[in-house]
Scaffold this active site. Structure first.
Site, short mmCIF file in Angstrom:
data_model
loop_
_atom_site.label_atom_id
_atom_site.label_comp_id
_atom_site.label_asym_id
_atom_site.label_seq_id
_atom_site.Cartn_x
_atom_site.Cartn_y
_atom_site.Cartn_z
CD GLU B 441 -2.77 -1.23 0.01
OE1 GLU B 441 -2.92 -0.25 -0.75
OE2 GLU B 441 -3.22 -2.36 -0.24
N GLY B 442 1.95 1.21 -0.73
CA GLY B 442 2.87 2.35 -0.75
C GLY B 442 3.92 2.14 0.32
#
Lengths: 597, 597
Positions: B441-442
């Site tokens: 998620e990043g």
């Protein structure tokens, strides 16, 4: 697949240019360690680990070791052949005495080879690694017959060796150990008990395994004062040196671990096994400490090794992986994206590892050099000073380097993004392997306590005072050197923090020992940070000299100066936070009653 | 074997006593969230995860997921039954709208349930976890038919959902993605491409899997402005809602990972799969961000979850394991040794985790509450302020909490000594599982850049200024409160560091953006430290009030006050080191040419 290139050049730079090992020609083992010989040995050693050990690292992780129903253990495919090549190359006995078949080189050289081997294949390197401490324990504490029987065949790798301390209910607190030794009429003992976490306890690499086992002789005092050390070979050795009967020691199981799968971590069952006392009765812990100090140095090196190999792979990936554009405009305009090494946050990570690696290598080499001087220094004063340094620095080297090594393996993994979490890239193996070094040979919290509770106050603080004086003298000597100020000024501030922390313990821990315990971990890191700062200051000095003399590649010297500056600006200032935590004392740490947790 | 007890009491304390959720009765989803209902839901939820999910955590790790030759995937034994129980309990739709079959409770309550589920079994919790973001994306961006077709069966758990972003050559840099979408006469698209790292991409838990897929419509602009979002169900859905033909999407392989083995991480092959555009053409990244913000909050919670369960097990071991004696004399004189919780260095570790956990939980709950206000706040000003807060804090919550969660899992493992490295105790699984949250998620470096490069300057810095003003007002309001000084004073100093760092970026990063990139990671941690400090100050205030009113167990309130003090004395001062690093700028970080690495 991860790769590895042994940092031979950097090791030679540290040995020759920073520490000038040619100065130690009067130390016996250094006599033949000429720059040419050392360069040849390290370069050959580097080639060996790159070509033979590194390719087995991943297969070792995947296959692990297998215990068969008869208690025998098979190591991963290829380990046996690699071990044979290692012994044939004379690598195990590199720093062992020629009278026992070793090569007689300084430990300083052998420790560099340990670094290389561990980077290439940590699980493999542990097999010959443990042999080093056992050799030393027998050489220092064994009788002539024991030395003659065991040392030559440990030195040539024909036999392997282990250390057996931990039992299910006691690890750190060896005073509780229960393994018992019953004296026999022939002078031997019957050993019975269970030992756990025995690295290389059983395997198929050597024809015999010599276990050094802590046990309690029947009727011995309770606690640590009743522990003795025994030699318990897997196969008894006949008078003529041939292998005799199988002894009553066997591997009960292999542990399923987080990492170092290629090394067999065994539960060892001793069932009336025949053993021989080594050293004096009830003085086993003393003899074992000989092995443990050696082993702690080796474990500290593992932190450096994992950081180095993880760094190398992160650099390669950061240069190759295209993702995003530089904040200062495209650097790779004809490609869809720039390599991620352009991003400052990736640089921060790479520089952090790099700034650790070179200084940690200097720390390791300098410490090993002191170890050689402890054994072979020409006068009592030299030996004493080296021994003081070793005592003080061993816990710092073990605790700080392994914490940082693990942290750096995690940082390197992060550079790979999602690919770092996938097994095939090998980065997650480095993290899993590096983790154990913070735990074994005395968990790092124990190293910190050893530093603050034992090593610091020893002999009225003589070792620490000598260390502080050395650094102060260095700082003073370079006070007028403009180019050195970016290195010397931060070092001075950090040394100030270390001295304040030391003073704080002196004033606050006598009355309230919890104040020492609560600050010990921070103190260990504070010490480690200062020590690497001192290493960088010395490297910077040499780099500046070489540059000014037009001697040595200017670009390489600039890289050292930049990396050192990164260390000073970005890593060393952490000393202030450690000092603040130490000075906050034990109150908030200990205030909560145990039931409240 | 590890255990877990859901911290229901602490969650209720934060909801009711610290954040007074009864004040939000005017927000629709809070109307029925009375203290009694919430207590009942969380207590039932806690029991469910303890009894159903936690016992499957280790088997999930050992078995992992298996892909069969037909591309189908089997989850570990017991997961299917547990998933059925989860859907039958209505847990998946806890915070989804009643019109789509959800329970309509606030997200604030659902996020606490996410914490519990993840502590009990992170790999399992990811399956329903990803469904949350997909539900939201369809609800906000889908047309009425899409909502009607998909939402009710996502809400009741009959169908699962996934997010498909990453491709082999692009993760962070989605502008490079190649998966293509070809428009069909019937308004659908044919999707072709390969996606990697797809969590729950294929499994046997639900009768259908709804993939949300980023792809580029033929002829769309290059870069991120040409990306659209598509719904691609595993089984096509007939007009009457029954399942139709198998779509052209399949799992090509399952990744071998470091951890979360119970979750299937798939390579997904799209081969002319039928998909439907969701939202506007070329606005896919916008729609995907809806899911990503939801997912980032969920991933941040994973950091807390892993820290909490690791802490609980470390506490249990520290109370039980006997080793050594207290520095202040035996605490357990009739036993061979004291429990290790008497040692200050063990306390330091336990307190570090504890001081993180309660404040991180407050941070998560407060952020989720703002999320509810973004959606349902009664006026524009409320919604705006909540949205500003969410935008600013999402990267901090994701990056800081997952870094700390991993760190704390490592600390907890360390408490176990050698036993922590052995698989059977389960501590090493927590470390391996927690590691991924820093990446997906990043990656956390991207969170830091998002914070400094985007969220901080957005709207002229409005969000950050509002945050600083809120903390300043809190500090000022308690300036005369003697008992609050141990909390407010350190918070004031830390806020000062945060403001100085912010100012430094304003003055130094415009001209030289690398100065922002080089300090971004430290800034994210600095922000996280201040935020947890603010949470502790608020908790301390409530604890002092309750004590003075004789309202609430005094021992429990004392424990909070002590833990908060530990945070202020030992953890918060780290802000100074972050500030120093930020202010050192990009010079030493970027000076080395890439070739020199």
């Amino acid at each position: 697949m991860p790769t590895y290139k042994a940092p031979v050049e950097n090791a030679l730079f540290l040995l020759n240019d920073v520490f000038h090992i040619e100065r130690y020609g009067n130390v016996p083992s250094f006599a033949e360690a000429t720059p040419d010989t050392v360069a040849a040995v390290l370069s050959e050693g580097g080639k060996f680990v790159e070509e033979v050990l590194q390719p087995l690292n991943r297969v070792g992780d995947l296959e692990g070791c297998e215990r068969h129903s008869d208690g025998s253990v098979t190591t991963p495919k290829g380990f046996k052949e690699a071990y044979r090549a290692l012994t044939e190359g004379g690598w195990i006995g590199l720093a062992m005495e020629p009278e026992f078949g070793g090569q007689g080189l300084p430990h300083t050289i052998a420790i560099i080879m340990t670094e290389f081997m561990t980077s290439a294949n940590m699980a493999f390197a542990m097999y010959p690694g443990l042999t080093q401490g056992a050799f030393l324990a027998i050489r220092l504490h064994g009788n002539d017959e024991q030395k003659k029987t065991y040392l030559p065949r440990i030195a040539n790798g024909e036999w392997a060796a282990t250390m057996n301390l931990t039992e299910p209910h006691c690890g750190t607190d060896l005073g509780m150990l229960r393994t018992k030794a019953v004296p026999q009429p022939d002078g031997s003992y019957k050993i019975t008990g269970t030992k756990i976490f025995i690295s290389g306890g059983e395997h198929d690499l050597a024809s015999n395994i010599i276990h050094l086992v802590l046990a309690r002789i029947e009727g011995a005092p309770a606690g640590t004062k009743g522990i003795s050390l025994f030699i318990v070979p897997k196969f008894l050795v006949n008078k003529d040196g041939s292998l005799g009967a199988r002894n009553g020691v066997s591997c009960g199981s292999i542990e399923e671990k987080m990492g170092i799968h290629g090394n067999s971590t065994c539960v060892m069952n001793y069932d009336n096994a025949t053993g021989w006392l080594i050293g004096a009765e009830n003085r086993g812990l003393n003899a074992m400490f000989t092995m443990m100090n050696e082993a702690r140095l080796g474990v500290g090196v593992q932190g450096l090794s994992m950081s180095e190999v993880a760094y190398q792979n992160a650099v390669a990936y950061a240069k190759e992986r295209l993702q995003g554009r530089s904040l200062t405009g495209p650097k790779n305009p004809d490609k869809p994206a720039d390599p991620i090494i352009v991003h400052p946050d990736i640089r921060r990570v790479l520089m952090t590892m790099r700034a650790f690696n070179e200084a940690a290598r200097a720390f390791v080499i300098w410490t090993a050099l002191q170890g050689d001087l402890v054994m072979q220094g020409e006068d009592e004063k030299t030996r004493q000073a080296a021994d003081d340094y070793m005592g003080l620095m061993t816990p710092v080297l073990k605790g700080f380097l392994t914490d940082m090594g693990f942290q750096n393996a995690v940082l390197a993994q992060q550079v790979f993004g999602g690919h770092g979490y996938i097994a095939e890239h090998g980065m997650e193996q480095f993290v899993r392997d590096a983790r154990i070094a913070m735990i074994y040979e005395g968990a790092n919290g124990i190293q910190a306590l050893d530093l603050v509770g034992r090593k610091l106050p020893k002999d009225g603080g003589r070792a620490a005072m000598a260390y502080f004086a050395e650094l102060s003298a260095f700082i003073k000597a370079h006070a007028g050197d403009e180019a050195m100020q970016p290195y010397v000024k931060p070092l001075e501030a950090a040394l100030g923090d270390l001295q304040k922390a030391t003073m704080w313990f002196m004033q606050n821990a006598m009355q309230k020992p919890d104040n020492a315990g609560a600050g010990s971990y921070d103190y260990m890191h504070l010490f480690g940070l200062v020590q690497l700062g001192y290493m960088w200051a010395q490297i910077a000095k040499v780099a500046l000299e070489k540059k000014s003399k037009g001697n040595g590649a200017a670009a390489e010297m600039d890289a050292k100066l930049t990396t050192g500056r990164f260390y000073m600006e970005r890593m060393l200032p952490e000393t202030a936070a450690h000092l603040a935590r130490i000075q906050s004392g034990a109150d908030a740490v200990m205030a909560l009653p145990a039931e409240a947790f």
